[in-house]
Design an enzyme around this catalytic site. Structure first.
Site, PDB file in Angstrom:
ATOM      1  N   CYS A   1      14.711 -50.535 -62.170  1.00 30.32           N
ATOM      2  CA  CYS A   1      15.215 -50.969 -60.868  1.00 30.32           C
ATOM      3  C   CYS A   1      14.361 -52.074 -60.258  1.00 30.32           C
ATOM      4  O   CYS A   1      14.753 -52.665 -59.250  1.00 30.32           O
ATOM      5  CB  CYS A   1      15.281 -49.781 -59.918  1.00 30.32           C
ATOM      6  SG  CYS A   1      16.326 -48.430 -60.517  1.00 30.32           S
TER       7      CYS A   1
ATOM      8  N   HIS B   1      14.531 -51.809 -52.664  1.00 34.22           N
ATOM      9  CA  HIS B   1      15.500 -51.295 -53.632  1.00 34.22           C
ATOM     10  C   HIS B   1      16.333 -50.215 -52.969  1.00 34.22           C
ATOM     11  O   HIS B   1      15.804 -49.349 -52.257  1.00 34.22           O
ATOM     12  CB  HIS B   1      14.748 -50.737 -54.840  1.00 34.22           C
ATOM     13  CG  HIS B   1      15.598 -49.941 -55.769  1.00 34.22           C
ATOM     14  ND1 HIS B   1      16.840 -50.361 -56.206  1.00 34.22           N
ATOM     15  CD2 HIS B   1      15.388 -48.720 -56.347  1.00 34.22           C
ATOM     16  CE1 HIS B   1      17.355 -49.446 -57.003  1.00 34.22           C
ATOM     17  NE2 HIS B   1      16.503 -48.441 -57.101  1.00 34.22           N
TER      18      HIS B   1
ATOM     19  N   ASN C   1      23.207 -46.787 -55.724  1.00 31.79           N
ATOM     20  CA  ASN C   1      22.027 -47.352 -56.386  1.00 31.79           C
ATOM     21  C   ASN C   1      22.493 -48.155 -57.595  1.00 31.79           C
ATOM     22  O   ASN C   1      22.910 -47.592 -58.601  1.00 31.79           O
ATOM     23  CB  ASN C   1      21.088 -46.224 -56.804  1.00 31.79           C
ATOM     24  CG  ASN C   1      19.840 -46.715 -57.519  1.00 31.79           C
ATOM     25  OD1 ASN C   1      19.765 -47.853 -57.969  1.00 31.79           O
ATOM     26  ND2 ASN C   1      18.851 -45.842 -57.643  1.00 31.79           N
TER      27      ASN C   1
END
Length: 335
Positions: free
Chosen positions: A122, A258, A289
């Site tokens: 990520c 993030h 996500n």
């Protein structure tokens, strides 16, 4: 001794534009809960997620990246002929080879340019952005596309109550090039491989191929471990990124972490001691996500809604599988 010549490029580099691609299909928490014992309220309370997007069967990380790049180029007023390179950061290009970046470049009509993939979980967008900025400053390119793209939906075990409601699909790209003033600060990055199993694919594809009737590979997440690591370690990473860029927390206009969990990000805001009026990205609420795509998608959403404007000073922090992280201070681009 014969000296090897070196090159140098623009000293001031920044984000010229951002472009986003979001798949059409919207998946609600209620739909997710058809497979698990949970509820919309439980998921939202713990993650901040209400809906997410899933890509169509005929969409891929590469095809979504291509569309995001087209939109970023359009927003910058550029064409594929103006681009010297493409960096694709993804964890879900499901071909071991060829890499996605040359495919994306060809689809855009950018022939003969450099292109490579970068995988850092990520945190991939931060790594890729830093690489592009350094390549431009070093004279290896003048203008580059950096695109985060993910098709995570096929990697989800929809019966895994621990993470089936978290991950989603999408892509977003930025154009990176010379700017009048410095627009991308130094990248602060690192990893903690001792916690590599905290976010992992549980079975490798070779093992699965040898036993195709057995369990198939899925992404697994140790939620509490990742929560603790991110909530209590990423504040220091953000401070280091601000220090490296020579800015103070009270000078940050926009915080784009993030989009893993809105509760983690709420703790980070307090830890970083940002201004009360600093804008905090919350694209996770309706996007989920999207791993390496989450930061540029969140930037695009802030600009589209008017919550942030071009030129705002923004702190970006990516964190996730590896466990890996990357952060930098940037000036917000055109949407």
């Amino acid at each position: 001794m014969t000296e090897i010549a070196t090159t140098s490029g623009a000293r001031s580099v920044g984000l010229l534009s951002v472009g986003a691609y979001r798949p059409e299909r919207v998946v609600t928490n209620d739909e997710i809960c058809q497979h698990i014992d949970s509820s919309d309220e439980w998921i939202y309370t713990r993650t901040g997620i209400k809906t997410r997007r899933f890509a169509a069967d005929d969409e891929s990380a590469a095809s979504m990246a291509t569309e995001a790049c087209r939109r970023a180029l359009s927003n910058a007023g550029l064409s594929a002929a103006d681009i010297d390179g493409v960096i694709v950061t993804t964890n879900t290009h499901f071909l071991q080879t060829p890499p996605a970046a040359p495919m994306v470049a060809a689809s855009l009509g950018a022939k003969g340019i450099l292109g490579f993939d970068l995988s850092a979980g990520c945190a991939g967008f931060g790594y890729a952005l830093g690489a592009a900025a350094d390549m431009i400053r070093g004279g290896g390119a003048a203008t580059m596309l950096v695109v985060g793209t993910e098709k995570l939906s096929p990697t989800i075990d929809m019966y895994d109550r621990g993470n089936c409601f978290i991950f989603a699909d999408g892509a977003a790209a930025v154009v990176v090039g010379e700017t009048p003033f410095q627009g991308i600060g130094p990248t602060v990055a690192g990893s903690d491989g001792e916690q590599a199993d905290a976010i992992r694919q549980d079975i490798d594809w070779i093992t699965f191929a040898q036993n195709p009737s057995g369990p198939r590979p899925f992404v697994r997440l140790e939620g509490p471990a990742v929560f603790r690591w991110a909530a209590f370690k990423m504040g220091d990473v953000g401070r280091r990124a601000m220090d490296a860029a020579g800015v103070r927390p009270d000078q940050i206009d926009v915080f784009v972490p993030h989009q893993a969990n809105s509760r983690i990000n709420e703790l980070l805001v307090k830890n970083l001691q940002l201004r009360p009026d600093a804008v905090v990205a919350n694209d996770i609420e309706h996007t989920g996500n999207t791993s390496a795509a989450s930061i540029p998608l969140a930037m695009a959403e802030l600009l589209t809604t008017g919550a942030a404007k071009p030129g705002d000073l923004a702190l970006l922090i990516g964190y996730g599988a590896g466990l890996s992280y990357a952060a930098q201070v940037v000036r917000m681009p055109k949407g």
